[in-house]
Scaffold this active site. Sequence first.
Site, PDB file in Angstrom:
ATOM      1  N   ASP A  88      -0.444  -7.032   7.825  1.00 53.81           N
ATOM      2  CA  ASP A  88      -1.893  -6.872   7.759  1.00 53.81           C
ATOM      3  C   ASP A  88      -2.439  -7.574   6.513  1.00 53.81           C
ATOM      4  OD1 ASP A  88      -0.644  -4.963   6.111  1.00 53.81           O
ATOM      5  OD2 ASP A  88      -2.331  -3.583   6.243  1.00 53.81           O
ATOM      6  N   GLY A 148       0.826  -1.198   0.000  1.00 53.65           N
ATOM      7  CA  GLY A 148       0.000   0.000   0.000  1.00 53.65           C
ATOM      8  C   GLY A 148       0.862   1.251   0.000  1.00 53.65           C
ATOM      9  N   GLY A 182       0.551  -5.193   0.800  1.00 54.60           N
ATOM     10  CA  GLY A 182      -0.729  -5.221   0.111  1.00 54.60           C
ATOM     11  C   GLY A 182      -0.717  -6.053  -1.158  1.00 54.60           C
ATOM     12  N   GLU A 213       6.508  -4.995   7.512  1.00 50.47           N
ATOM     13  CA  GLU A 213       5.798  -3.958   8.271  1.00 50.47           C
ATOM     14  C   GLU A 213       6.420  -3.629   9.621  1.00 50.47           C
ATOM     15  OE1 GLU A 213       3.102  -5.401   5.142  1.00 50.47           O
ATOM     16  OE2 GLU A 213       4.341  -6.424   6.641  1.00 50.47           O
TER      17      GLU A 213
END
Length: 381
Positions: free
Chosen positions: A152, A72, A121, A144
């Site tokens: 995530d 992302g 992502g 991350e």
Amino acid sequence: MVALSSNSDTDKVLFEEIGCVRTIILNRPKQLNALSSAMISQLLELFLACEKDSNAKLVILKSTGRAFCAGGDVAAIARDVRQGNWKLGAQVFRKKFTVCYAVATYSKPQVSILNGIVFGGGAGLSIHGRFRVATEKSVFAMPETALGLFPDVGASYFLSRLPGFFGEYLGLTGSLLDGTEMLACGLATHFVPSERLSSLEEALHNINSSDPTIISAIITEFSQVPKLKEKSPYNHLKIIDRCFSRRTIEEIMVALETEAANNKDDWISSAIQSLKKASPTSLRISLRSIRAGRLQGIGTCLIREFRMACHVLKGEFSKDFVEGCRAILLDKDRKPKWEPSKLELVTDDMVNHYFSKLNDEDWKDLQLPGRPSLPYAIAKL
């Protein structure tokens, strides 16, 4: 091949129809196909439209450039947070997680061609799908914890289902995998040399079936089973299991230090250094998240991860996400000043807070849409 429209913002996602095959193409190569908010909205629109299209039997997801998707656009989200607009960033997570759920519960087979970087992502768009084709150019990571975030996009679901405790190793250290390692651990379902991808796509275009057995057989015709590098961490799964099965981050680090004293393998010392450099808060919440994911379905994982993301963006106990983006992506000094600065300063009460419902009357949990029966959902991890 057509863009969704002529608007310069929407040509970052392209769409192609050939026979019964629909191809979605990430087209932001200079940014390594990092997902902007507009791209996420377009992807959700396209996935749902293809699912409703009775003429569509198969969806291919691929990209232009040297990356499949580097994750992302977290720098944009960090900018919103710095400006006091954490809810804007959280809405991007809400849309992104909804796309991941659509992929995970998709009623038609999806073939993701992972010919390049697959971070964050990018994994959420592909790993939840039915077929994941790696190549010699594939590079996977969930980096991350180095950004003050946590794995995530449903990573607590797919990482926790990798062999042994390999998922904890990947999620906590952010270590890189090549295409061969992705195939070995199950993140990829096939390995196809990049020079054969165009032939593979042509063969897929010529089928008229949603039968996963037929699709798998076609991909297998172009596939290889490459040999792992001798020094690959995946060849040392027993050591990883010994260390990363421990209950706490501190116990994991002690176990790794013990192994390092007896083994001079570079990957062990690299794992130790990655853990020492990562956000202490991120490490704690990431380990708990992956462990929770072992016992939860994909929808429950995404709802929990959304709560976690909102707490990270609000920054009540730690502003490590903004600091991590500053140090790694913006100033690029790679010297984040984490706060809390040490693992022992991150209390259980603080960790519990990240898993709690937000105390905000104007804010809703992630509400996932109802989905049809799921013949292809989360195959074979």
